[in-house]
Design a protein around this motif. Structure first.
Motif, mmCIF file in Angstrom:
data_model
loop_
_atom_site.group_PDB
_atom_site.id
_atom_site.type_symbol
_atom_site.label_atom_id
_atom_site.label_comp_id
_atom_site.label_asym_id
_atom_site.label_seq_id
_atom_site.Cartn_x
_atom_site.Cartn_y
_atom_site.Cartn_z
ATOM 1 N N TRP A 123 0.835 -1.208 0.000
ATOM 2 C CA TRP A 123 0.000 0.000 0.000
ATOM 3 C C TRP A 123 0.868 1.255 0.000
ATOM 4 C CZ3 TRP A 123 -0.816 4.273 3.066
ATOM 5 C CH2 TRP A 123 -1.973 5.010 2.815
ATOM 6 N N THR B 179 2.454 2.328 -3.274
ATOM 7 C CA THR B 179 1.541 2.927 -4.260
ATOM 8 C C THR B 179 0.885 4.208 -3.728
ATOM 9 O OG1 THR B 179 -0.244 1.483 -3.504
ATOM 10 C CG2 THR B 179 1.067 0.736 -5.384
ATOM 11 N N HIS B 180 1.225 4.589 -2.501
ATOM 12 C CA HIS B 180 0.710 5.838 -1.906
ATOM 13 C C HIS B 180 1.891 6.596 -1.289
ATOM 14 C CE1 HIS B 180 -2.871 3.277 -2.123
ATOM 15 N NE2 HIS B 180 -3.593 4.376 -2.104
ATOM 16 N N ARG B 181 2.873 6.867 -2.107
ATOM 17 C CA ARG B 181 4.099 7.501 -1.602
ATOM 18 C C ARG B 181 3.791 8.887 -1.040
ATOM 19 N NH1 ARG B 181 9.237 5.381 -2.117
ATOM 20 N NH2 ARG B 181 9.001 3.221 -2.777
ATOM 21 N N ALA C 247 2.544 9.233 1.965
ATOM 22 C CA ALA C 247 1.381 9.124 2.847
ATOM 23 C C ALA C 247 1.745 9.489 4.286
ATOM 24 C CB ALA C 247 0.817 7.706 2.796
ATOM 25 N N ASP D 8 -3.536 9.643 6.088
ATOM 26 C CA ASP D 8 -4.005 8.751 5.028
ATOM 27 C C ASP D 8 -4.301 7.358 5.557
ATOM 28 O OD1 ASP D 8 -3.491 10.521 2.567
ATOM 29 O OD2 ASP D 8 -1.551 10.555 3.601
ATOM 30 N N GLN E 157 -9.082 8.016 0.126
ATOM 31 C CA GLN E 157 -8.713 6.602 0.136
ATOM 32 C C GLN E 157 -8.149 6.228 1.501
ATOM 33 O OE1 GLN E 157 -6.073 5.849 -3.223
ATOM 34 N NE2 GLN E 157 -7.789 5.114 -4.426
ATOM 35 N N ARG F 231 -7.216 4.221 4.966
ATOM 36 C CA ARG F 231 -6.822 2.838 5.269
ATOM 37 C C ARG F 231 -6.646 2.720 6.781
ATOM 38 N NH1 ARG F 231 -3.583 -1.702 3.266
ATOM 39 N NH2 ARG F 231 -2.039 -2.361 4.803
ATOM 40 N N GLU G 67 -9.997 -0.516 3.960
ATOM 41 C CA GLU G 67 -9.459 0.506 3.053
ATOM 42 C C GLU G 67 -10.426 0.749 1.908
ATOM 43 O OE1 GLU G 67 -5.704 -0.874 1.710
ATOM 44 O OE2 GLU G 67 -6.455 -2.831 1.111
ATOM 45 N N CYS H 77 -9.732 1.217 -1.251
ATOM 46 C CA CYS H 77 -9.413 0.518 -2.485
ATOM 47 C C CYS H 77 -9.541 -0.984 -2.268
ATOM 48 C CB CYS H 77 -8.018 0.869 -2.955
ATOM 49 S SG CYS H 77 -6.746 0.610 -1.719
#
Length: 458
Positions: A306, A309-311, A313, A376, A406, A408, A448, A450
Motif C-alpha cells: 500500500w 503505491t501511496h508515496r 502518505a 491517510d 482513500q 486505510r 481501506e 481501495c
C-alpha cells in the motif's frame, strides 16, 4: 481442598530500611484474608528481626517466615520456598521486600479477576523517584516471549501454574540459581501456560529504584533500571523452552471455565520476509534481531504494497510494539511521514479517553493533541486499546483525522474468529470501506477504500 484466596510472596536481602513499610502496605489492604510468605535471603543488617516483628504486629496468624542460612536469590526462593506453600492458595502476588503496595484495594482487585477466570494478572507501577512504569496489555495471540516486557510490577499468577514449572527454568544452564532478571524468570513460565491474562491499568505498586543494593545501582546504571548481569540473565530466561499451554478445554485442570482455543500460529513465508528486506533494507539495519523475530512479514508486506503505491502518505500509529517500529521504517522508505501515539499516564503518552459508538465502547489514546492533522492511514497495535478491541468504535473516533478519499485502517491482534463479524459490522455502516483479513495468522483486519493493494515496484 479449600484454598485461601491469595498469598503475597515477599523476598529480599538487606532491606532493613524498607521492610516495615513493605509489610505495613500489605497489612492495610482491603483484602482481609491475604497471607504473606516472607523469605529473608541471609540478610546481615537486621532485616530478619525487623520483618518478624512487623509480621507479628500487623499480620498475626497470616504469615510464614523463612530465613536462608546463606544467600540463595529470588529465583531459588520462588522455586523452593514458594513452590512448597503455593498449593494452599488460589493465587500468588509478588512484592519485593524493598517495595510497597500503594493502592489499598489492589489485592482485592486481583482476587476478583481470578474469581472471573483469569490465570495471570498484573498492574502498572511507579518508582520512588517519580518514574512511571510502562506496563500494559499483551496480545493474546502472540507468544509472550515474542512481545515486549509489559508485565512487571505488580505481577500475580494462579498458584497451580507454579507446580508445572521445572526448577531448571529458574537456573543458569550449569544448574546455578539465577541471581538476576528473576522477575522475568517467574513471569514468563506463567505467561507461557495460558492466555487468560488481564492487565489492570492502575499504578498499584511503588518500585524502590533508589535502593543502593539494586542491580542497576551496583552496576552504575541507575537511569536504565537494568545492569549487564540482568540483561545476560534476561537472555537466558527468554531462551528457555516455552512451557505448554494448559488453557485448552481438554487440558484445563485449573478451573471449570471453558476456554476458546487460540488459533494455530501460521508461519509466514520466508520469501515474503526476503522480499520485504530487499524492498526496505533499513529493517535489517535498524532493528535488533529480537524485534525482527517478533514481526509478521505478511502483515508488513501488506503495508509495504500500500505504501509503495501511496508515496508520501501520512500514517498514524496507535500503540507501540515491534510492528509499530517497523512500520515507521516502511513509511520513511516510501517518503511518507509517521506519527506514533501511545496511551498511558507517563511522559510522552496520550491519556486514555472513553470512546463509544452505538452500543459499543472502549478506550483509546486521546486524539486532542493531533489538532486538525489529517492522515491517510492508521495502524492500531494490540496495545492501542485500554478496553475491548472495538474496530467499529475506533473507526468512528478516527474518522475526523482521516483523509476521506482513500483511507486505510489496520487493526492488529484481533481474534481470527471475530474478523468476519467485525467486517460485516463495518460493511453495514460504511459500504465503501471493504474489510479483509491480513497477516500470517489472519489476526489483522485491513479496512481501506481501495481493493487489494497493488503489486509493489520496489
Amino acid at each position: 481442598m479449600d484454598r485461601s484466596p491469595l498469598l503475597v510472596f515477599t523476598t529480599g536481602r538487606n532491606c532493613a530500611a524498607y521492610v516495615e513499610d513493605n509489610i505495613r502496605s500489605i497489612a492495610r489492604q482491603t483484602l482481609a484474608n491475604a497471607h504473606v510468605l516472607f523469605v529473608d535471603d541471609a540478610s546481615d543488617d537486621g532485616t530478619d528481626r525487623l520483618a518478624q516483628a512487623a509480621l507479628q504486629r500487623w499480620l498475626p496468624g497470616r504469615h510464614h517466615f523463612v530465613r536462608n542460612p546463606e544467600r540463595m536469590g529470588k529465583a531459588h526462593n520462588a522455586s523452593v520456598h514458594l513452590r512448597a506453600l503455593a498449593p494452599g492458595y488460589e493465587a500468588v502476588a509478588v512484592v519485593d521486600a524493598d517495595d510497597l503496595l500503594i493502592d489499598i484495594t489492589v489485592l482485592e482487585q486481583l482476587v476478583r479477576a481470578y474469581q472471573q477466570g483469569e490465570d495471570v494478572v498484573w498492574t502498572n507501577y511507579l518508582s520512588d523517584q517519580g518514574r512511571f512504569g510502562e506496563n500494559g496489555p499483551l496480545n493474546r495471540y502472540v507468544p509472550p516471549r515474542q512481545q515486549p516486557w509489559l508485565s512487571s510490577h505488580l505481577f500475580s499468577f494462579r498458584a497451580a501454574l507454579l507446580a508445572r514449572v521445572p526448577h531448571g527454568h529458574f537456573q543458569y544452564p550449569d544448574g546455578r540459581w539465577l541471581d538476576a532478571a528473576c522477575d522475568l524468570a517467574i513471569a514468563y513460565p506463567m505467561l507461557d501456560q495460558t492466555r487468560r491474562w488481564r492487565y489492570l491499568p492502575v499504578r498499584a505498586y511503588c518500585y524502590t529504584e533508589s535502593n543502593p543494593g539494586s542491580h542497576h545501582r551496583l552496576a552504575g546504571e541507575a537511569q536504565s533500571l537494568s545492569s549487564p548481569r540482568q540483561r545476560e540473565c534476561a537472555r537466558i530466561v527468554l531462551a528457555k523452552r516455552p512451557l505448554p499451554r494448559i488453557d485448552e478445554p481438554e487440558a484445563d485442570g485449573l478451573h471449570a471455565t471453558p476456554a476458546v482455543p487460540a488459533p494455530a500460529e501460521a508461519a509466514a513465508s520466508p520469501w515474503t520476509a526476503a522480499r520485504l528486506a530487499l524492498a526496505v533494507p533499513a529493517l535489517l539495519r535498524e532493528l535488533p534481531a529480537s524485534t525482527l523475530e517478533a514481526l509478521d512479514p505478511e502483515l508488513l508486506w501488506d503495508w509495504w504494497q500500500w505504501l509503495d503505491t501511496h508515496r508520501g502518505a501520512r500514517v498514524l500509529a496507535l500503540g507501540d510494539d515491534a510492528h509499530t517500529q517497523a512500520l515507521a521504517l516502511l513509511v520513511q522508505a516510501a517518503d511518507g511521514e509517521a506519527l506514533a501515539l501511545r496511551g498511558g499516564d507517563g511522559p510522552g503518552h496520550a491519556p486514555w479517553t472513553d470512546v463509544a459508538f452505538d452500543a459499543h465502547h472502549t478506550r483509546l489514546p486521546a486524539l486532542d493533541g493531533l489538532g486538525g492533522a489529517l492522515f491517510d492511514a492508521v495502524h492500531l497495535a494490540p496495545n492501542a486499546w485500554d478496553g475491548p478491541r472495538a474496530p467499529v468504535v475506533a473507526l468512528a473516533a478516527l474518522a475526523p483525522q482521516l483523509r476521506l478519499d482513500q483511507p486505510r485502517l489496520v487493526f492488529a491482534g484481533l481474534h481470527p474468529a471475530r474478523l468476519d463479524a467485525v467486517a460485516a459490522q463495518i460493511a453495514a455502516l460504511v459500504p465503501e470501506l471493504p474489510a479483509r483479513a491480513a497477516g500470517a495468522g489472519a489476526d489483522a483486519l485491513v479496512v481501506e477504500a481501495c481493493a487489494a493493494p497493488a503489486e509493489a515496484t520496489g
